[in-house]
Design a protein around this motif. Structure first.
Motif, PDB file in Angstrom:
ATOM      1  N   ARG A  64       0.847  -1.188   0.000  1.00  0.00           N
ATOM      2  CA  ARG A  64       0.000   0.000   0.000  1.00  0.00           C
ATOM      3  C   ARG A  64       0.890   1.249   0.000  1.00  0.00           C
ATOM      4  O   ARG A  64       1.973   1.265   0.584  1.00  0.00           O
ATOM      5  N   ASP A 114      -3.588   0.741  -3.320  1.00  0.00           N
ATOM      6  CA  ASP A 114      -3.525  -0.620  -2.801  1.00  0.00           C
ATOM      7  C   ASP A 114      -3.307  -1.570  -3.969  1.00  0.00           C
ATOM      8  O   ASP A 114      -4.221  -1.848  -4.744  1.00  0.00           O
ATOM      9  N   SER A 119      -6.043   0.385  10.081  1.00  0.00           N
ATOM     10  CA  SER A 119      -6.541   0.866   8.790  1.00  0.00           C
ATOM     11  C   SER A 119      -6.712   2.377   8.769  1.00  0.00           C
ATOM     12  O   SER A 119      -7.258   2.928   7.810  1.00  0.00           O
TER      13      SER A 119
END
Length: 676
Positions: free
Chosen positions: A183, A204, A279
């Motif tokens: 990422r 991503d 995240s």
């Protein structure tokens, strides 16, 4: 002769009898390697351990298997030999437990084009992830338009592809950073209007449908705000991203607007930390800078110390002040002394990099090189003939292409694993002992071992890969300013990284030592001569040198030391990054160790209640460094044990060298260096 084929089974500690087939080393062959170039291959397992049985094979035909047991192998190198001459080299970027392990194999210090269908670009921002993915974003095309293609390539195959969703990232003055394995984060910059972008974009690569996400607005207080263009940016050893300076307002040409409002300045003197937590992204205020600037460069060292250099201030003038940040500090501080000679205030810094021990290297717009340490700053005067007459010299970039951050021609500088400096395809031995401007290696000029050449370029974006090679992305022709093709060049430096060779320090070979004051550490035959002078803190001498490229957690260092004149105290110096160091001072009446942490706090330890005199005769020293401490022998007898203990869970790979404090003349010769 051995052709392009390379097949070698690798049997490491994780391969068990009766288990799966061991991985196979296979070549990804670069340009300029003919079938009759190589007669044999020398393949060696690399890591922080001494060479032993099973770690090296010589292959002239067929396949062989390497078995290194439980040694901490981190890579495998391949040297292509013609007789005893090394013609081509390669290194694995990563090891695997099974399957094929590609290795990019190319001419020593060679440069090869990378095929693409993207077209020329300038001002791209790029980053490389842990799995070898390289993502390059934004910039301008040959017509000067903002480019939307997001380019992806991998260090093991070299193919370039355009990622989907790329139209959302048409910007300049931004930065790109790896987040985890595959990422990436795009931050800041400008694309239209007169304000820096206040959003981030996540990429991503595991999302096969649409890897490039939509811009995500970030609304935060000014002290946390990542909305800035032409900022300096880097990722620290702890994985956090640091954005420094930049500007928040721009003109119609997407150049930084200079300050006209004292209450709301455009040119920023603040910084922002960005951290990936699960995240989520967490934004926190970063350290303040001494001089607000845009278009600068920030570089982290191994100990978390960062250096900020170059750029333009709020009045539109080039910034010559170098600043240093120590971990957990609230602000950057000025670094280095005043220049020894006059410096044109209007002369821009066009490239920045840093070597071990806080040795900052600046490329100036007029083609000259400056060096800065904690004590002083000067031009590299030992470069005899550099920029004089027909001697090699950079093109003069002082004219630039405009006043803004995106239109100033720069040099892509990066420090190679072996501590040579790469500047837009030119190899500079700037700190190598005994070397000068005639030792510069210009990879754009065909020569022995370099049959290939390509058009010269400056203003590149260098990307250092895990196998030790370097990508040069984008760039301009220095003579015309026109953008050059292909988009990328790949450079394969010699194998002189931290675990790839032992420097020829025994006879003080040219370039085998990195010196921290080129006028006070000189090479005389096969002897290193240190001309000691007073230091701000005599425990850490300003006059010192370390073995180029060598790093180890456990090592043995031997040297013969003699003081010829004056009152000189020899030091054994271990370094780890920009500040962290251990200095063992060998005084006449005692021996002490001084441990300096990255925050520059110093602890002193007694190693022996008596000392060593070096003014009556030369002394042969043997130093053994282990995580448990430092042991010193003189003439075969143990004379000191330094109770300096290091973290066994995070052992430091030290650089090693000699220093001299006090005043006078000290000589070092007969050096031996090995891993334990």
């Amino acid at each position: 002769m051995l052709g392009h084929g390379l097949a070698l089974a690798l049997l490491g500690a994780l391969s068990a009898c009766g288990g799966p087939e061991p991985p196979r080393l296979v070549a990804q062959v670069g340009c300029g390697i003919d079938d009759d170039l190589i007669s044999s291959l020398r393949v060696q397992a690399r890591g922080d351990f001494p060479t032993s049985g099973g770690t090296q094979v010589l292959l002239s035909d067929g396949e062989e298997t390497m078995a290194w047991g439980d040694l901490p192998v981190v890579g495998v190198t391949v040297e292509g030999l013609l007789g005893q001459t090394v013609e081509a080299v390669g290194r694995t970027a990563r090891l695997a437990e099974e399957g094929d392990v590609p290795v990019y194999f190319a001419r020593v210090d060679g440069m090869c084009p990378v095929e693409d269908d993207v077209g020329p670009r300038i001002g791209m921002a790029a980053a490389v992830g842990r799995e070898g993915d390289v993502v390059a974003v934004g910039g301008r095309d040959a017509q000067g338009q903002l480019a939307g293609a997001v380019v992806h390539l991998h260090d093991q195959d070299g193919d370039t592809t355009r990622l989907r969703g790329a139209s959302s990232i048409t910007r300049v003055g931004h930065s790109v950073h790896a987040l985890g394995d595959r990422r990436f984060l795009v931050v800041g910059g400008t694309s239209e209007g007169t304000a820096a972008r206040d959003d981030v974009v996540l990429i991503d690569l595991d999302d096969e449908g649409d890897p490039v996400g939509a811009p995500l607005p970030v609304v935060l207080p000014p002290e946390d705000d990542p909305a800035r263009a032409y900022h300096a940016a880097a990722v620290g050893p702890d994985g956090r991203i640091l954005l420094v300076g930049g500007c928040k307002r721009l003109n119609d040409a997407q150049e930084c607007a200079l300050d006209d409002d004292d209450d709301d300045p455009s040119v920023l003197g603040t910084a922002v930390w960005i951290e990936a937590v699960g995240s989520s992204l967490v934004f926190r205020p970063g350290p303040e800078v001494v001089i607000p600037r845009f278009g600068a460069t920030v570089v982290f060292e191994r100990d978390g110390v960062a250096f900020l250099a170059g750029g333009t201030d709020a009045a539109g003038q080039p910034v010559h002040v170098v600043e240093r940040y120590r971990p957990d500090s609230l602000r950057f501080r000025r670094y280095g002394g005043e220049p020894r000679g006059p410096l044109d205030e209007g002369l821009a810094v066009v490239g920045v990099t840093v070597l071990e021990g806080g040795l900052v290297v600046l490329a100036m717009a007029d083609g000259r090189i400056h060096w800065i340490t904690e004590h002083t700053r000067d031009e590299y005067r030992p470069w005899a003939g550099w920029c004089e007459g027909e001697a090699p010299c950079f093109a003069d970039l002082s004219g630039g292409l405009g006043a803004g951050g995106s239109e100033v021609m720069r040099r892509g500088l990066v420090t190679l694993p072996g501590e040579r400096v790469l500047a837009d395809g030119v190899l500079l031995p700037v700190a190598g002992v005994g070397q000068d401007g005639t030792d510069v290696l210009d990879l754009f000029v065909p020569g022995p071992g370099r049959p290939m050449s390509t058009d010269r370029r400056v203003d590149t974006t260098p990307v250092a890969l895990a196998d030790g090679s370097v990508l040069l992305l984008g760039g301009r022709d220095p003579a015309t300013g026109a953008l050059v093709e292909p988009l990328a060049l790949r450079i394969r430096p010699a194998l002189d990284g931290p675990d790839e060779r032992i420097p020829e320090v025994d006879r003080a070979a040219l370039g085998s030592w990195v010196v921290h004051d080129p006028e006070r550490v000189v090479l005389e035959g096969e002897t290193l001569r240190l001309l000691a002078t007073e230091s701000t803190d005599p425990r850490f001498p300003r006059v010192r040198a370390h073995a180029r490229g060598f790093r180890s957690t456990s090592l043995r260092f031997e040297a013969t030391v003699q003081v010829n004149s004056g009152e000189v105290v020899p030091h054994i110096v271990l370094g780890h990054g920009g500040v962290e160091a251990v200095s063992v001072s060998l005084e006449p009446d005692r021996i002490q160790a001084h441990l300096r942490d990255p925050q520059e706090r110093v602890q002193d330890f007694s190693c022996a209640p008596f000392g060593i005199r070096f003014d009556d005769e030369a002394k042969v020293l043997r130093v053994e460094v282990r995580p448990s401490g430092v042991l010193l022998r003189e003439g075969g007898q143990v004379v000191a044990q330094c109770p300096v203990t290091f973290d066994d869970d995070d052992p430091r790979p030290w650089s090693v060298g000699m220093g001299a404090s006090g005043t006078g003349d000290m000589r070092v010769y007969g050096v031996r260096l090995t891993r334990l």
